[in-house]
Design a protein around this motif. Structure first.
Motif, short mmCIF file in Angstrom:
data_model
loop_
_atom_site.label_atom_id
_atom_site.label_comp_id
_atom_site.label_asym_id
_atom_site.label_seq_id
_atom_site.Cartn_x
_atom_site.Cartn_y
_atom_site.Cartn_z
N THR A 68 0.82 -1.21 0.00
CA THR A 68 0.00 0.00 0.00
C THR A 68 0.85 1.25 0.00
OG1 THR A 68 -0.15 -0.40 2.36
CG2 THR A 68 -2.16 -0.71 1.08
N HIS A 84 -11.42 4.33 1.81
CA HIS A 84 -10.73 3.35 2.65
C HIS A 84 -10.66 2.02 1.92
CE1 HIS A 84 -9.72 1.00 6.18
NE2 HIS A 84 -9.70 2.08 6.94
N ILE A 85 -9.43 1.46 1.75
CA ILE A 85 -9.32 0.25 0.93
C ILE A 85 -9.86 -0.98 1.64
CG2 ILE A 85 -7.45 0.98 -0.61
CD1 ILE A 85 -5.50 -0.52 1.26
N VAL A 86 -10.04 -0.92 2.96
CA VAL A 86 -10.59 -2.09 3.67
C VAL A 86 -12.11 -1.99 3.78
CG1 VAL A 86 -10.60 -3.40 5.82
CG2 VAL A 86 -8.45 -2.47 4.97
N THR A 87 -12.60 -0.82 4.18
CA THR A 87 -14.04 -0.70 4.44
C THR A 87 -14.81 -0.09 3.26
OG1 THR A 87 -13.89 1.54 5.35
CG2 THR A 87 -13.54 -0.29 6.88
N LYS A 89 -15.22 2.99 2.87
CA LYS A 89 -15.84 4.24 3.34
C LYS A 89 -15.11 5.46 2.76
CE LYS A 89 -19.17 3.16 6.12
NZ LYS A 89 -20.48 3.78 6.09
N LYS A 92 -12.46 12.12 3.98
CA LYS A 92 -12.44 13.53 3.59
C LYS A 92 -11.05 13.91 3.07
CE LYS A 92 -16.25 14.72 6.58
NZ LYS A 92 -16.52 13.88 7.75
N LYS A 101 -9.93 21.36 8.30
CA LYS A 101 -9.86 20.61 9.56
C LYS A 101 -8.58 19.76 9.66
CE LYS A 101 -14.75 20.32 10.69
NZ LYS A 101 -15.94 19.46 10.75
N LYS A 108 -2.71 16.50 17.84
CA LYS A 108 -3.49 15.47 17.16
C LYS A 108 -2.74 14.95 15.94
CE LYS A 108 -8.02 16.92 18.71
NZ LYS A 108 -9.03 17.94 18.46
N LYS A 112 -1.60 11.18 15.34
CA LYS A 112 -2.09 10.49 14.14
C LYS A 112 -0.92 9.97 13.31
CE LYS A 112 -5.76 9.32 11.76
NZ LYS A 112 -6.80 8.47 12.34
N GLN A 115 0.46 6.82 15.07
CA GLN A 115 -0.43 5.67 14.92
C GLN A 115 -0.45 5.20 13.46
OE1 GLN A 115 -4.56 6.35 15.21
NE2 GLN A 115 -5.01 4.17 15.22
N HIS A 116 -0.64 6.15 12.55
CA HIS A 116 -0.82 5.83 11.14
C HIS A 116 0.46 5.28 10.51
CE1 HIS A 116 -4.49 6.27 8.98
NE2 HIS A 116 -3.94 6.78 7.90
N ASP A 119 1.04 1.81 11.72
CA ASP A 119 -0.01 0.92 11.23
C ASP A 119 0.17 0.62 9.74
OD1 ASP A 119 -2.31 -0.58 11.40
OD2 ASP A 119 -3.65 1.12 11.05
#
Lengths: 147, 182
Positions: A68, A84-87, A89, A92, A101, A108, A112, A115-116, A119
């Motif tokens: 990916t 989203h490639i998994v869901t 969804k 934005k 935003k 934050k 992020k 985490q990202h 992941d």
């Protein structure tokens, strides 16, 4: 009529201001990350759009066998809505030039990134990578025409 | 031996344990997002079914058998501390209070997660929803901790394996409160 135009002008300037605020926040973050990168490596020459773009589109293969890139979900144009490639969804737009935003709160953004990156890439991103990443995102200001 | 927990309650209980464990294990990674969401929907379905069962069933599963009463719960804990608590066959008032809290917070956790996942169609406030989901879920985890501590404590005090009781449905019930009868 006059009142309406005053209201409209006020609204427009407010919209412009809030978009502006987000961009300047993103720019502040680039400065912070560049400073960190310079501290880590005195030869660091600063963030570049090319590095950020390459990082964004670089395909990374994880141990799980999935290959990916950031672009896999956020599309090749971060000014567009992603998927989203998994869901499946909608996501934005990532570019702070389009979506005020994004990159509005440093804490934050840091959380992020941590985490990202772990992941998706499997390890934390460097300050130099983060600086170039945001630098590139800021240049993507026009959503592509929807198919 | 006394038969206390009906099959619905037992299946519900362990299914919820599994659903929550799966949801918790998969909560952080984007790769597991779909599994997380499905586990959450299963948990939500289970919780809703338990509420319906509490309303329609009879016996120890019924809400009537463990009325929500925080004052009784506090009194019960006070008596436990002084070693003269009344022995309840189903949920004691303190345990029952935790059950009501778990049903409520659990449904809030699932509901907020559902809205986080579908943040484009009902409430477009991703950060607010994520915060609600986050705190509801950690609140739920604290309740699980209280629930398990209570079960272990009561198992030791009454020398009755309540975890086994949630598999077999049977509790060894001592003669109802000799101390109280004095």
């Amino acid at each position: 009529m006059k009142q309406t135009s005053i209201l409209l002008a006020a609204l427009l300037s407010f919209a412009a201001f809030s978009a502006q605020a987000s961009v300047s926040n993103a720019e502040t973050m680039i400065m912070i990350y560049s400073k960190q990168a310079k501290q880590a490596n005195p030869d660091y020459t600063g963030p570049t759009v090319a590095d950020g773009k390459a990082f964004f589109n670089r395909k990374i293969k994880l141990g799980k066998g999935k290959e990916t890139a950031c672009a896999s979900c956020h599309t090749a144009n971060p000014a567009n809505s992603g998927k989203h490639i998994v869901t499946g969804k909608a996501i934005k737009p990532l570019s702070p030039a389009v979506n005020p935003k994004r990159f509005a709160d440093f804490e934050k953004v840091e959380a992020k990134f941590t985490q990202h990156c772990n992941d998706i890439i499997g390890s934390d991103c460097t300050a130099a990578e983060k600086a170039s990443y945001i630098t590139y995102l800021l240049t993507e200001q026009t959503p592509s025409i929807k198919k | 031996m006394k038969y206390v927990w009906d099959p619905f309650v037992r299946i519900f209980h362990w299914s919820l344990v599994i659903a929550f464990a799966v949801a918790f294990y998969t909560h952080a990674s984007e790769w597991d997002r779909l599994i997380h969401v499905r586990a959450g929907y299963v948990a939500g379905f289970l919780l809703a079914s338990r509420v319906v069962w509490g309303l329609v069933s009879t016996g120890y599963a019924s809400f009537d058998s463990f009325p929500l009463n925080p004052i009784h719960a506090a009194k019960h804990l006070y008596r436990v501390m002084h070693g003269r608590a009344k022995h309840y066959i189903g949920h004691n008032p303190a345990g029952g209070l935790v059950i009501y809290a778990m049903l409520t917070i659990g449904l809030i956790a699932v509901g907020s997660g559902w809205l986080v996942y579908n943040d484009d169609w009902l409430i477009d406030e991703p950060e607010l929803l994520q915060a609600a989901h986050h705190y509801a879920t950690w609140g739920w985890l604290i309740l699980v901790g209280i629930h398990v501590s209570g079960v272990l404590f009561e198992s030791l005090v009454h020398k009755d394996n309540l975890i086994r009781a949630m598999f077999t449905g049977c509790k060894r019930v001592c003669k109802i409160d000799e101390r109280q009868a004095k």
